[in-house]
Design an enzyme around this catalytic site. Structure first.
Site, PDB file in Angstrom:
ATOM      1  N   LYS A  11      -9.921   6.184  -6.693  1.00 38.63           N
ATOM      2  CA  LYS A  11     -11.320   5.782  -6.945  1.00 38.63           C
ATOM      3  C   LYS A  11     -12.330   6.914  -6.773  1.00 38.63           C
ATOM      4  O   LYS A  11     -13.530   6.668  -6.659  1.00 38.63           O
ATOM      5  CB  LYS A  11     -11.683   4.637  -6.023  1.00 38.63           C
ATOM      6  N   ASN A  60     -22.457  -1.276  -4.410  1.00 36.66           N
ATOM      7  CA  ASN A  60     -22.077  -0.207  -3.480  1.00 36.66           C
ATOM      8  C   ASN A  60     -21.653  -0.751  -2.111  1.00 36.66           C
ATOM      9  O   ASN A  60     -22.508  -1.040  -1.289  1.00 36.66           O
ATOM     10  CB  ASN A  60     -23.241   0.783  -3.352  1.00 36.66           C
ATOM     11  N   SER A  71     -16.003  -2.716 -11.013  1.00 33.25           N
ATOM     12  CA  SER A  71     -17.114  -1.942 -10.465  1.00 33.25           C
ATOM     13  C   SER A  71     -18.319  -1.974 -11.390  1.00 33.25           C
ATOM     14  O   SER A  71     -18.173  -2.038 -12.605  1.00 33.25           O
ATOM     15  CB  SER A  71     -16.650  -0.478 -10.278  1.00 33.25           C
ATOM     16  N   THR A  76     -19.865   0.326 -12.143  1.00 34.25           N
ATOM     17  CA  THR A  76     -19.819   1.570 -12.899  1.00 34.25           C
ATOM     18  C   THR A  76     -19.585   1.307 -14.380  1.00 34.25           C
ATOM     19  O   THR A  76     -19.917   2.109 -15.237  1.00 34.25           O
ATOM     20  CB  THR A  76     -18.743   2.496 -12.280  1.00 34.25           C
ATOM     21  N   LEU A 135       3.231   1.369  -6.548  1.00 32.56           N
ATOM     22  CA  LEU A 135       3.199   0.418  -7.680  1.00 32.56           C
ATOM     23  C   LEU A 135       3.487   1.106  -9.010  1.00 32.56           C
ATOM     24  O   LEU A 135       3.698   0.443 -10.020  1.00 32.56           O
ATOM     25  CB  LEU A 135       1.831  -0.270  -7.747  1.00 32.56           C
ATOM     26  N   PRO A 151     -24.727  15.687 -11.073  1.00 29.90           N
ATOM     27  CA  PRO A 151     -24.431  15.318 -12.459  1.00 29.90           C
ATOM     28  C   PRO A 151     -23.709  13.958 -12.529  1.00 29.90           C
ATOM     29  O   PRO A 151     -22.841  13.674 -11.710  1.00 29.90           O
ATOM     30  CB  PRO A 151     -23.488  16.437 -12.933  1.00 29.90           C
ATOM     31  N   GLY A 152     -24.125  13.150 -13.508  1.00 26.16           N
ATOM     32  CA  GLY A 152     -23.441  11.861 -13.690  1.00 26.16           C
ATOM     33  C   GLY A 152     -24.106  10.724 -12.946  1.00 26.16           C
ATOM     34  O   GLY A 152     -23.820   9.549 -13.209  1.00 26.16           O
ATOM     35  N   ASP A 212       0.860  -1.183   0.000  1.00 24.47           N
ATOM     36  CA  ASP A 212       0.000   0.000   0.000  1.00 24.47           C
ATOM     37  C   ASP A 212       0.898   1.236   0.000  1.00 24.47           C
ATOM     38  O   ASP A 212       1.927   1.254   0.679  1.00 24.47           O
ATOM     39  CB  ASP A 212      -0.907   0.001   1.258  1.00 24.47           C
ATOM     40  N   LYS A 218     -11.655   1.213 -15.001  1.00 23.11           N
ATOM     41  CA  LYS A 218     -12.159  -0.125 -14.641  1.00 23.11           C
ATOM     42  C   LYS A 218     -12.470  -0.918 -15.908  1.00 23.11           C
ATOM     43  O   LYS A 218     -12.144  -2.085 -16.022  1.00 23.11           O
ATOM     44  CB  LYS A 218     -13.407  -0.009 -13.763  1.00 23.11           C
ATOM     45  N   TYR A 267     -12.409   7.513 -14.070  1.00 24.52           N
ATOM     46  CA  TYR A 267     -12.330   6.427 -13.071  1.00 24.52           C
ATOM     47  C   TYR A 267     -13.037   5.188 -13.626  1.00 24.52           C
ATOM     48  O   TYR A 267     -12.463   4.105 -13.680  1.00 24.52           O
ATOM     49  CB  TYR A 267     -12.977   6.831 -11.739  1.00 24.52           C
TER      50      TYR A 267
END
Ligand code: WQD
Length: 338
Positions: A85, A180, A125, A127, A59, A297-298, A31, A154, A150
């Site tokens: 994220k 979620n 995700s 998404t 990384l 929005p979105g 991490d 993915k 983002y």
């Protein structure tokens, strides 16, 4: 058997480390602590009694990744959480997201390609579906043009893994498309630690409940849903963590039907924003201060998972209810604020 968990000090990563240790795996965490803290190691150790190996490492530094895999040649599986994220931030800083979320994935896959056999679990995700045409959403629903860099990372991540696995039979990979995630470990030793103003609904609710935030803004109540507010599939983080372990075990046992598979990980049930608020009020006994404001929005109207594939192929099903998950989130909020 040694498993690498990248982003293992993060919200879902730390809960997955606990479940891996509970199953007897040796865990090493990478991490960079850009969105987490080494203190999470104490929480994990308090739960399992075993302190995972930990290396603070970026990384994005290819030579560091190569060196890590030389020193940990016995890593047999990788669960890859490490990524930026924040949807909104990704719109402002796309290159930060492409470098951090894509570049690092390529370096990891290059190292795994050198191994005789490697198992790889990718944190994807829902998404990627955008606003799906049909509910509940199945894995073969079309992947839509991403609403944010983002979300695009993915989608691209899944494609990079798919293309790599096509020519690298020694890698078995599974992408888990989360809905979620919410809540905290029942021990309240680990949980979600949003930095700054929470973007996600549940931490904003619990911070409003405890008095850190004045009032929750509900982003729109004019959607075509039962009460006008958006529908999402809120999955308890411990259920989600367990899904990672069974997915990894599927690969380690070579029970996978292809060397790249995709599974939705949700409860299969949709809840509106107002229903989530009601859940908080029920478990906390407190009235939540909120107001209805304009849409964000979105935002999409509705997303909840068809989890038939994961139930059947992984033998995994979410066990916890929204109220149980919400209670764990509230217990955690109270604990970290005392
Ligand atoms: C949920 C609902 C909001 C905050 C995001 C990411 C997604 C995934 C999960 C990583 C929506 C409403 C929220 C608030 C509100 N993350 N809301 N007031 O947008 O479904 O998904 O987290 O993989 O990629 O996009 O989650 O918690 O932000 O919003 O009314 O203060 O709550 O409008 O309807 P979302 P969220």
């Amino acid at each position: 058997m040694k498993i690498l968990v990248t982003g293992g000090l993060g919200f879902i990563g730390s809960h997955t480390v606990v479940e891996l240790q509970n199953e007897g795996y040796e865990v090493v965490i990478i991490d960079d602590c850009s969105n987490s803290s080494e203190k999470v190691l104490e929480g994990i150790t308090a739960i399992t009694g075993k302190k995972p190996l930990f290396e603070k490492l970026d990384l994005k530094e290819k030579s560091k990744v190569e060196d890590f895999f030389k020193r940990h040649a016995d890593v047999e599986g990788v669960i890859h959480f490490a990524a930026s994220k924040a949807v909104g931030e990704s719109v402002e800083k796309p290159l930060l997201y492409y470098e951090n979320n894509i570049g690092t994935l390529v370096y990891l896959l290059k190292e795994l390609s050198k191994k005789p056999k490697a198992s790889f679990i990718f944190s994807s995700s829902c998404t990627v579906y955008g606003q799906a045409d049909k509910m509940p959403i199945t894995e073969d629903a079309p992947v839509k043009v991403a609403e944010s860099p983002y979300g695009n990372t993915k989608q691209m991540g899944e494609e990079i893994i798919r293309d790599t696995c096509k020519v690298t039979p020694n890698i078995g990979a599974i992408a888990l498309r989360y809905f979620n995630p919410m809540g905290a470990h029942p021990s309240a030793e680990i949980g979600e630690l949003p930095i700054g103003v929470p973007q996600n609904l549940v931490p904003f609710i619990t911070q409003t409940g405890i008095g850190i935030r004045e009032q929750l803004s509900v982003f729109g109540d004019d959607y075509p849903t039962s009460d006008g507010t958006c529908v999402r599939d809120y999955i308890y983080v411990v259920d989600l963590a367990k899904a990672h372990v069974v997915a990894l075990q599927r690969l380690l046992a070579e029970k996978n039907k292809a060397n790249y598979e995709v599974f939705n990980v949700g409860t299969g049930k949709g809840s509106t924003v107002l229903e989530v608020i009601k859940s908080f009020e029920k478990v906390s006994g407190k009235k939540l201060n909120y107001k209805i404001v304009d849409r964000r929005p979105g935002d999409i109207t509705s997303a909840f998972a068809d989890t038939t594939l994961a139930n059947k192929e992984l033998g995994w099903k979410a066990k916890y209810t929204l109220d149980e998950a919400m209670k764990s989130a509230w217990d955690w909020e109270k604990k970290i604020r005392n």
